[in-house]
Design an enzyme around this catalytic site. Structure first.
Site, PDB file in Angstrom:
ATOM      1  N   SER A  93     -15.706  -0.593  25.357  1.00  0.00           N
ATOM      2  CA  SER A  93     -15.425  -2.022  25.298  1.00  0.00           C
ATOM      3  C   SER A  93     -15.157  -2.577  26.699  1.00  0.00           C
ATOM      4  O   SER A  93     -15.997  -2.460  27.587  1.00  0.00           O
ATOM      5  CB  SER A  93     -14.245  -2.258  24.354  1.00  0.00           C
ATOM      6  N   ASP A 194     -20.274  -4.165  14.649  1.00  0.00           N
ATOM      7  CA  ASP A 194     -19.095  -4.178  15.516  1.00  0.00           C
ATOM      8  C   ASP A 194     -18.433  -5.536  15.352  1.00  0.00           C
ATOM      9  O   ASP A 194     -19.048  -6.570  15.615  1.00  0.00           O
ATOM     10  CB  ASP A 194     -19.533  -3.946  16.969  1.00  0.00           C
ATOM     11  N   HIS A 224     -16.281  -0.767  16.044  1.00  0.00           N
ATOM     12  CA  HIS A 224     -16.086  -0.943  17.486  1.00  0.00           C
ATOM     13  C   HIS A 224     -15.520   0.300  18.189  1.00  0.00           C
ATOM     14  O   HIS A 224     -16.037   0.723  19.225  1.00  0.00           O
ATOM     15  CB  HIS A 224     -15.177  -2.144  17.760  1.00  0.00           C
TER      16      HIS A 224
END
Length: 259
Positions: A93, A194, A224
């Site tokens: 991320s 996600d 995610h």
């Protein structure tokens, strides 16, 4: 301020190939530790730092910004390059975004990049209001814990400090302009579903970097936080194979020093 259980940084002294793993926004090293431990078991030197303002309480994060988070991973990268012959950067991320900036800024010091669901921009109609809203509202609901696998929890904040969110917005905008400076081999792994970072972010990154050695891997069984989800083993194995291809000493008998 005491750390949340599991949020401790992780370090393993292994061979001359080093890997830096960067966790995500409001998260902690807990989301990266299984990946790091897998690579450590293969004999690599591994560093999973705790980003400033993370791993304690959201109020501490309110006092930090992207410059603080980037400075920490930059410092850890320098320590690895001093110690190792080859260094790879990885991230989840926002950690993926940090890894990409390290690659853009450090050039040949970074041998390759492996990222999972990397962030490229902030999404939602409220994003443009952040510069003002952060002065009026301290937090919004958290983004941690987007995981399919039953019983698995991510150690992260249940609130997002808006000051930090606005800093992340500015960082991602800066990074987007720097992506053409990324030339290293790139392994980009992203979930098809996600709820935090959409697949369009990965597509944007793939379209912006200058890397010619690129592998895209779809993670179809995870959300995610894929490093803790059903696709975790695939992430670990794909990344190790990627490192082994680029650093031939990886995986050879006798290269590990333990630790």
């Amino acid at each position: 301020m005491p750390l949340l259980p599991g949020a401790e940084p992780y370090r393993h002294e292994g061979n001359e190939v080093g890997v830096l793993l960067c966790h995500g926004f409001t998260g902690s090293p807990q989301s990266m530790r299984p990946w790091g431990q897998y690579l450590a078991a293969q004999g690599l030197t591994v560093s999973v730092p705790l980003l400033p303002g993370h791993g304690t309480r959201w109020e501490d994060m309110q006092l930090t910004g992207w410059q603080d988070w980037y400075a920490e991973v930059d410092r850890k990268l320098t320590a690895l390059t001093d110690r190792c012959e080859r260094v790879f950067v990885c991230g989840l991320s926002m950690g993926g975004a940090l890894a990409l900036r390290l690659a853009a800024k450090h050039g040949e010091a970074v041998s390759g990049i492996a990222v999972v669901n990397p962030a490229n921009k902030m999404h939602g109609i409220a994003v443009n209001a952040l510069p003002v809203a952060r002065h009026l509202i301290r937090t919004t609901k958290g983004v941690a814990g987007d995981i399919v696998k039953p019983g698995v929890k991510e150690v992260g904040y249940d609130r997002v400090p808006l000051h930090a969110a606005d800093s992340l917005r500015r960082f991602l905008r800066l990074l987007d302009g720097e992506l053409p400076q990324v030339t290293q081999p790139l392994l980009l792994m992203h979930s098809t579903v996600d709820h935090v970072v959409p697949p369009t972010d990965s597509a944007r990154i793939l379209g912006r970097v200058s890397s010619t050695d690129v592998r895209e891997v779809l993670l179809e069984q995870s959300y995610h936080v894929a490093t803790l989800d059903h696709d975790a083993d695939r992430i670990f194995e794909e990344s190790f194979a990627f490192f082994a291809r680029l650093a031939p000493s990886v995986g050879k008998e006798g290269t590990a020093t333990g630790g």
